[in-house]
Write an enzyme that holds these catalytic residues in place. Structure first.
Site, PDB file in Angstrom:
ATOM      1  N   LYS A 190      -6.936 -12.681  -8.726  1.00 28.85           N
ATOM      2  CA  LYS A 190      -7.904 -12.843  -7.877  1.00 28.85           C
ATOM      3  C   LYS A 190      -9.183 -12.007  -8.403  1.00 28.85           C
ATOM      4  O   LYS A 190      -8.997 -10.648  -8.861  1.00 28.85           O
ATOM      5  CB  LYS A 190      -7.768 -12.485  -6.308  1.00 28.85           C
ATOM      6  CG  LYS A 190      -8.612 -12.604  -5.253  1.00 28.85           C
ATOM      7  CD  LYS A 190      -7.892 -12.106  -3.971  1.00 28.85           C
ATOM      8  CE  LYS A 190      -8.928 -11.336  -2.964  1.00 28.85           C
ATOM      9  NZ  LYS A 190      -8.364 -11.075  -1.938  1.00 28.85           N
ATOM     10  N   LYS A 239       0.897  -1.343  -0.025  1.00 27.33           N
ATOM     11  CA  LYS A 239       0.081  -0.049  -0.075  1.00 27.33           C
ATOM     12  C   LYS A 239       0.885   1.204  -0.068  1.00 27.33           C
ATOM     13  O   LYS A 239       0.440   2.253  -0.373  1.00 27.33           O
ATOM     14  CB  LYS A 239      -0.816  -0.019   1.125  1.00 27.33           C
ATOM     15  CG  LYS A 239      -2.168  -1.210   0.953  1.00 27.33           C
ATOM     16  CD  LYS A 239      -3.268  -0.628   2.090  1.00 27.33           C
ATOM     17  CE  LYS A 239      -4.442  -1.667   1.666  1.00 27.33           C
ATOM     18  NZ  LYS A 239      -5.570  -1.554   2.818  1.00 27.33           N
ATOM     19  N   LYS A 276     -12.462  -6.004  -6.616  1.00 26.27           N
ATOM     20  CA  LYS A 276     -13.466  -4.852  -7.164  1.00 26.27           C
ATOM     21  C   LYS A 276     -12.531  -3.751  -7.671  1.00 26.27           C
ATOM     22  O   LYS A 276     -13.071  -2.732  -8.344  1.00 26.27           O
ATOM     23  CB  LYS A 276     -14.267  -4.457  -5.914  1.00 26.27           C
ATOM     24  CG  LYS A 276     -15.248  -3.393  -6.098  1.00 26.27           C
ATOM     25  CD  LYS A 276     -16.538  -3.708  -7.198  1.00 26.27           C
ATOM     26  CE  LYS A 276     -17.169  -2.756  -7.659  1.00 26.27           C
ATOM     27  NZ  LYS A 276     -18.327  -2.959  -8.219  1.00 26.27           N
TER      28      LYS A 276
END
Ligand code: TRP
Length: 332
Positions: free
Chosen positions: A197, A115, A200
């Site tokens: 995977k 991140k 969204k």
């Protein structure tokens, strides 16, 4: 005689509408676990602001996530379903635990590294201490088991280490939680790149199905799903695209791979993709209807949130008091 049931705790961030992958891989399991465990489920809004959020949008997402949990079958009477910021003790325990967590161990968290690489302009302290807050979520409720995906396993491991460290100093204060790995988890891949995977946050909107996508959208996305150049509906190593569709079909219809192979023997991918799309749309329809009903009733949702918050507060009160006493605060 009823045995005391084990405690389950899990959390989900409200930042995105869950995907079909989240539903089949995790959330549908949360619903089933209610049969055998005392479950506490948390909408982790405190975690969400480690990345900059648009306030009105975040608030909307909190309501949406909460209503969706109930629409999917989390029973707010039987379980504790609450919003993290509604129980102030998460932040309080998190502070104490942060004093028992080493800089070095937080520096090793892969999600922090990922991140911070993704948002180099906002590597805030919250992003760094995020796993401590997650440890607080878990340890506050003395959870025995924590259903988590693979991406959260390292954070759970940290929570265990912090609990053990604290217990070694102060005696048995925390239950040391185990990861709960269900026997049959459906791991759902992207419809556009079946080696990844389903997520969204994928830039390609055709890659993922949101649990709130309408029927036509779902069917269209499945029709466009990437498959190989074969045309027989057969589960085989290396055929990631068709394997993924067969897993999805199995998860929503209960069919085994063998049954699916038989059902589509002699039929092509086109027909199969349509069938998967229809089966997924059928599966999500009742959830979407219930969601529409609930989201039109904000009063009811807020009532459930309030009751959930109260139950959460009460069930974690004793743990925090104990921690405060142990570390030497003047608990009055
Ligand atoms: N960090 C988790 C995620 O992003 C969500 C979460 C917050 C969580 N608190 C938790 C998961 C406690 C399990 C237990 O997916």
């Amino acid at each position: 005689m009823e045995e005391t049931r084990k405690k389950i705790l899990s959390g989900i961030q409200p930042t995105n509408t869950p995907t079909l992958g989240n539903y089949l891989g995790a959330l549908s399991n949360w619903v089933k676990l209610q049969e055998d465990y005392d479950c506490t489920y948390c909408i982790a809004d405190l975690h969400s602001i480690t990345v900059r959020q648009e306030p009105a949008q975040l608030r909307k997402q909190v309501y949406e996530s909460y209503a969706l949990l109930i629409a999917m079958g989390v029973d707010p009477q039987r379980s504790v379903a609450f919003v993290q910021s509604h129980n102030c003790q998460h932040a309080e325990l998190s502070w104490v635990l942060s004093c028992f967590t080493q800089f070095g161990e937080l520096s090793r968290m892969t999600q922090f590294k990922d991140k911070s690489a993704k948002h180099p302009e906002n590597i805030n302290a919250g992003l760094f201490t995020y796993p401590v807050l997650m440890a607080a979520d878990i340890l506050l409720y003395q959870a025995d088991l924590v259903p988590v995906g693979i991406d959260q396993k390292q954070h759970l491991e940290l929570a265990r280490n912090v609990a053990i460290r604290f217990n070694n100093i102060y005696g048995d204060v925390f239950v040391v939680p185990d990861a709960y790995i269900p026997k049959t988890t459906a791991k759902i891949a992207s419809l556009q790149d079946p080696t990844k995977k389903m997520s969204k946050s994928d830039e390609n909107p055709n890659a993922s199905i949101s649990v709130l996508d309408d029927r036509d959208t779902i069917i269209r996305k499945f029709k466009r799903a990437v498959t190989d150049s074969d045309s027989r509906v057969v589960y085989a190593p290396g055929k990631d695209g068709i394997n993924n569709l067969m897993s999805i079909y199995g998860a929503v219809t209960g069919r085994t791979y063998e049954e699916t192979e038989k059902e589509f023997d002699g039929k092509g991918y086109g027909e199969f993709k349509l069938a998967v799309g229809e089966a997924v749309a059928d599966k999500l329809a009742p959830i979407q209807e219930e969601y529409a009903r609930l989201s039109a009733d904000k009063k009811y949702i807020e009532q459930c949130m309030r009751e959930g918050a109260e139950k959460a507060y009460k069930s974690s009160r004793r743990t925090l008091q104990k921690v405060y006493k142990k570390v030497g605060f003047a608990v009055i």
